[in-house]
Write a protein that holds these residues in place. Structure first.
Motif, mmCIF file in Angstrom:
data_model
loop_
_atom_site.group_PDB
_atom_site.id
_atom_site.type_symbol
_atom_site.label_atom_id
_atom_site.label_comp_id
_atom_site.label_asym_id
_atom_site.label_seq_id
_atom_site.Cartn_x
_atom_site.Cartn_y
_atom_site.Cartn_z
ATOM 1 N N GLU A 221 0.819 -1.206 0.000
ATOM 2 C CA GLU A 221 0.000 0.000 0.000
ATOM 3 C C GLU A 221 0.861 1.267 0.000
ATOM 4 N N ASP A 222 1.936 1.236 0.782
ATOM 5 C CA ASP A 222 2.828 2.397 0.828
ATOM 6 C C ASP A 222 3.353 2.731 -0.575
ATOM 7 N N TYR A 223 3.787 1.678 -1.281
ATOM 8 C CA TYR A 223 4.328 1.904 -2.619
ATOM 9 C C TYR A 223 3.244 2.420 -3.566
ATOM 10 N N GLN A 224 2.058 1.851 -3.434
ATOM 11 C CA GLN A 224 0.976 2.288 -4.326
ATOM 12 C C GLN A 224 0.531 3.718 -4.009
ATOM 13 N N ASN A 225 0.487 4.030 -2.723
ATOM 14 C CA ASN A 225 0.116 5.396 -2.350
ATOM 15 C C ASN A 225 1.127 6.415 -2.835
ATOM 16 N N PHE A 226 2.383 6.031 -2.749
ATOM 17 C CA PHE A 226 3.415 6.953 -3.206
ATOM 18 C C PHE A 226 3.298 7.183 -4.721
ATOM 19 N N TYR A 227 2.972 6.112 -5.415
ATOM 20 C CA TYR A 227 2.765 6.243 -6.867
ATOM 21 C C TYR A 227 1.647 7.244 -7.146
ATOM 22 N N LYS A 228 0.585 7.133 -6.371
ATOM 23 C CA LYS A 228 -0.546 8.066 -6.514
ATOM 24 C C LYS A 228 -0.123 9.501 -6.198
ATOM 25 N N TYR A 233 -3.172 10.785 -11.499
ATOM 26 C CA TYR A 233 -4.120 10.224 -12.456
ATOM 27 C C TYR A 233 -3.680 8.871 -12.996
ATOM 28 N N GLY A 234 -2.578 8.364 -12.478
ATOM 29 C CA GLY A 234 -2.047 7.106 -12.991
ATOM 30 C C GLY A 234 -2.807 5.894 -12.479
ATOM 31 N N GLU A 235 -2.802 4.828 -13.279
ATOM 32 C CA GLU A 235 -3.388 3.574 -12.829
ATOM 33 C C GLU A 235 -2.405 2.872 -11.908
ATOM 34 N N THR A 236 -2.911 1.987 -11.084
ATOM 35 C CA THR A 236 -2.033 1.241 -10.180
ATOM 36 C C THR A 236 -0.909 0.587 -10.984
ATOM 37 N N PRO A 237 0.327 0.770 -10.550
ATOM 38 C CA PRO A 237 1.437 0.205 -11.315
ATOM 39 C C PRO A 237 1.494 -1.319 -11.180
ATOM 40 N N LEU A 238 2.200 -1.972 -12.083
ATOM 41 C CA LEU A 238 2.277 -3.436 -12.071
ATOM 42 C C LEU A 238 3.122 -3.941 -10.907
ATOM 43 N N PHE A 239 4.302 -3.385 -10.778
ATOM 44 C CA PHE A 239 5.154 -3.635 -9.620
ATOM 45 C C PHE A 239 6.268 -2.608 -9.601
ATOM 46 N N TRP A 240 7.179 -2.751 -8.657
ATOM 47 C CA TRP A 240 8.172 -1.694 -8.461
ATOM 48 C C TRP A 240 9.472 -2.290 -7.975
ATOM 49 N N ILE A 241 10.497 -1.471 -8.083
ATOM 50 C CA ILE A 241 11.827 -1.878 -7.638
ATOM 51 C C ILE A 241 12.353 -0.789 -6.724
ATOM 52 N N HIS A 242 12.758 -1.186 -5.558
ATOM 53 C CA HIS A 242 13.333 -0.219 -4.625
ATOM 54 C C HIS A 242 14.852 -0.256 -4.781
ATOM 55 N N LEU A 243 15.428 0.835 -5.220
ATOM 56 C CA LEU A 243 16.871 0.890 -5.432
ATOM 57 C C LEU A 243 17.552 1.406 -4.180
ATOM 58 N N ASN A 244 18.655 0.773 -3.842
ATOM 59 C CA ASN A 244 19.397 1.232 -2.672
ATOM 60 C C ASN A 244 20.850 0.797 -2.794
ATOM 61 N N VAL A 245 21.690 1.734 -3.212
ATOM 62 C CA VAL A 245 23.096 1.416 -3.430
ATOM 63 C C VAL A 245 23.933 2.394 -2.622
ATOM 64 N N ASP A 246 24.977 1.906 -1.962
ATOM 65 C CA ASP A 246 25.865 2.907 -1.380
ATOM 66 C C ASP A 246 27.322 2.722 -1.791
ATOM 67 N N TYR A 247 27.545 1.730 -2.622
ATOM 68 C CA TYR A 247 28.887 1.576 -3.138
ATOM 69 C C TYR A 247 28.831 1.060 -4.565
ATOM 70 N N PRO A 248 29.588 1.529 -5.502
ATOM 71 C CA PRO A 248 30.614 2.584 -5.413
ATOM 72 C C PRO A 248 30.044 3.990 -5.582
ATOM 73 N N PHE A 249 28.746 4.104 -5.565
ATOM 74 C CA PHE A 249 28.142 5.435 -5.627
ATOM 75 C C PHE A 249 26.866 5.368 -4.798
ATOM 76 N N ASN A 250 26.312 6.511 -4.534
ATOM 77 C CA ASN A 250 25.073 6.558 -3.774
ATOM 78 C C ASN A 250 23.884 6.701 -4.695
ATOM 79 N N LEU A 251 22.938 5.839 -4.476
ATOM 80 C CA LEU A 251 21.738 5.922 -5.296
ATOM 81 C C LEU A 251 20.587 5.285 -4.545
ATOM 82 N N THR A 252 19.493 6.013 -4.456
ATOM 83 C CA THR A 252 18.275 5.418 -3.916
ATOM 84 C C THR A 252 17.158 5.752 -4.885
#
Ligand code: ADP
Ligand code: MG
Length: 536
Positions: A221-228, A233-252
């Motif tokens: 629900e959290d992911y779907q609410n954030f999408y909203k 106006y978007g339809e519920t997404p199919l699925f999602w990927i949570h990115l979280n990298v801290d080496y060798p660069f930072n990316l979330t």
């Protein structure tokens, strides 16, 4: 103290204005990021015991005074001593017009990337700073500058820690005294900033967006609410990927697979790029691989160099690594769903397929992984086959003269139904490759999939290339057969059509007209403007 700002040209402000003509509104993002930085610094200093005592409510306030024609940004951050104002405001930003110009001469980047504090002069005839450092035994400081190279700097009585920046909005920039305009900018740039921002007594930001939270704490629900929240106006997404990298660069970030019913619905530029929760751009071309631009969501990285030109970005090693990482993550996620929940994967294939195929055509690494989870759907039965499974199921039956695996496909299961039935009757498997991306996909995969050859179901070679099955008795006499052949060929010879009277049952298709695959593809390519091009 009175002084002159050290610049090599007479006055730097006309230059700032000239170079920043496009998006004046970014001044607000710059000032708010500074206020945020100052607040975060204070928190850090407090956590290591360098800033003493209770920090109070840490927030940033934006206020308009229409009568005074001012816009004020107030923070409760570290503040500045007079030495610091001199060092950071007078010296650093004015280290030289020449350097300034060299740094920002690529006009393209201006408007996307800020100039820091001095962008305030794009919209102000005068800027004032009231500030007091968190350090004990320091006095308040006042600084002001009216856009000439002269400034004023002196000590004042100020009780509360932090910085207040007062912009005296100039005549051409009156729009920034309108509440709606300011709110609009705040919502665009500051929506997910880390420190609470208040405008007209209302907090405008969500300081804790899901991409900075732990995936283990988050629900579907959290992911779907954030999408909203991102796309109301978007339809519920199919699925999602949570990115979280801290080496060798930072990316979330969180990337969503949108539901795509029709290819014309595809909207690119839906990914938003942030740097430490500050909105940077939603034009992520060159930062995100092209095929991933079909995804939606947020990427946040302080390591993407934002103050350089786009052509440079493409060659930047961090950007390349980020690209490769995101591609890998996306492929792994698809692979995981395919292996663990194939039914779900197949149900979503209508939307996913487009994306996967596009990725396979444009990215070698993605292709390697996707070869295992690309599926093709049987035109009549609806069963899905991976390439491997299709090969297994048809191997002995569907080989051409060179020993290549033949994949028989239909671009229109309704219109080509007679052909499909005829093929099915012989035990061939006909798959649907009917979307706008498929024409290009087929051509592309013939180069990439060794030993595979695609043939459309109504093509003449379907029968020629595959060993004929004997034993089917024709329902027509020899004479009738010849008559029919002449009749059909006469009408359609311009289209390179071959007419064959098959030994099939009368319920299916006693007569089959086919066209050479090559001629048809040439025509199709002309008609759709070269496949890929039309897909764009
Ligand atoms: P940058 O943020 O990239 O350092 P700026 O021109 O935006 O460049 O700001 C210059 C410097 O002025 C900052 O690094 C900081 O030291 C100081 N400064 C600006 N705004 C504030 C503020 N609200 N509170 C404390 N320091 C500030
Ligand atoms: Mg700044």
């Amino acid at each position: 103290q009175k002084g002159q700002i050290r610049v090599q040209t007479e006055n730097i402000f006309p230059i700032i204005k000239k170079f920043l003509y496009s998006e004046h509104e970014i001044f607000l993002r710059e000032l708010i990021s500074n206020a945020t930085d100052a607040t975060q610094k204070l928190k850090t200093l407090s956590s290591i015991g360098e800033a003493k005592g209770d920090l109070g409510e840490l927030r940033i306030d934006i206020a308009i005074d229409a009568a005074e024609k001012t816009l004020t940004i107030t923070d409760r951050g570290v503040g500045m001593t007079s030495e610091e104002v001199d060092k950071y405001i007078n010296q650093v930003a004015f280290s030289g017009a020449e350097e300034f110009l060299n740094k920002y001469k690529d006009a393209n980047i201006i408007g996307h990337f800020g100039l820091g504090f001095y962008s305030a002069f794009m919209v102000s005839e005068k800027v004032e700073i009231f500030t007091k450092s968190f350090r004990e035994d320091t006095k308040g400081v006042y600084w002001s500058c009216d856009g000439s190279p002269e400034y004023e700097l002196y000590e004042i009585d100020k009780d509360d820690r932090g910085t207040k920046i007062v912009l005296h909005i100039n005549e051409e920039s009156k729009e920034f005294l309108e509440a709606d305009r300011v709110r609009g900018i705040l919502e665009r740039f500051c929506r997910f900033q880390a420190v609470p921002i208040f405008f007209e007594d209302k907090q405008i930001n969500n300081t804790n967006p899901i991409w900075v939270r732990k995936p283990s704490e988050l629900t579907t629900e959290d992911y779907q609410n954030f999408y909203k929240e991102l796309y109301p106006y978007g339809e519920t997404p199919l699925f999602w990927i949570h990115l979280n990298v801290d080496y060798p660069f930072n990316l979330t970030g969180v990337l969503y697979f949108p539901k795509i019913k029709q290819s014309y619905e595809i909207q690119k530029d839906k990914i938003q790029l942030y740097s430490n929760q500050v909105f940077v751009t939603d034009e992520v071309k060159d930062i995100v691989p092209e095929f991933l631009m079909l995804l939606h969501g947020v990427i946040d990285s302080p390591d993407i160099p934002l103050n350089v030109s786009r052509s440079y970005l493409q060659g930047d090693p961090n950007v390349k690594k980020i690209n490769a990482h995101i591609t890998k993550k996306v492929a792994d996620k698809l692979d995981e769903i395919f292996r663990n929940n194939r039914t779900e994967f197949e149900e979503k294939w209508d939307s996913l397929g487009l994306f996967v195929k596009y990725g396979m055509m444009t990215d070698e690494k993605f292709l390697d992984k996707a070869n295992k989870f690309l599926v093709m759907q049987d035109a009549r039965e609806g069963k899905f086959y991976t390439l491997e499974e299709y090969k297994m199921a048809t191997e002995t039956l569907q080989k051409n003269k060179d020993g290549k695996q033949v994949i028989i496909y239909t671009t229109d299961p309704v219109q080509q139904d007679a052909y499909i039935q005829a093929c099915n009757a012989k035990g061939y498997i006909v798959v649907k490759l009917e979307t706008i991306v498929d024409a290009a996909f087929i051509n592309n995969m013939e180069m990439k999939w060794e030993g595979v050859h695609f043939v459309r179901v109504d093509s003449d070679i379907v029968d020629n290339i595959i060993d004929k099955q004997e034993g089917n008795e024709s329902v027509l006499s020899k004479e009738e057969t010849e008559q029919l052949k002449t009749m059909f060929t006469k009408d359609v010879h311009n289209l390179h059509v071959t007419v064959e009277v098959k030994g099939l049952s009368p319920e299916t298709a006693p007569v089959i007209a086919t066209r050479p695959e090559f001629m048809r593809r040439m025509k199709d390519m002309g008609a759709v403007g070269g496949g890929m091009a039309s897909f764009y």
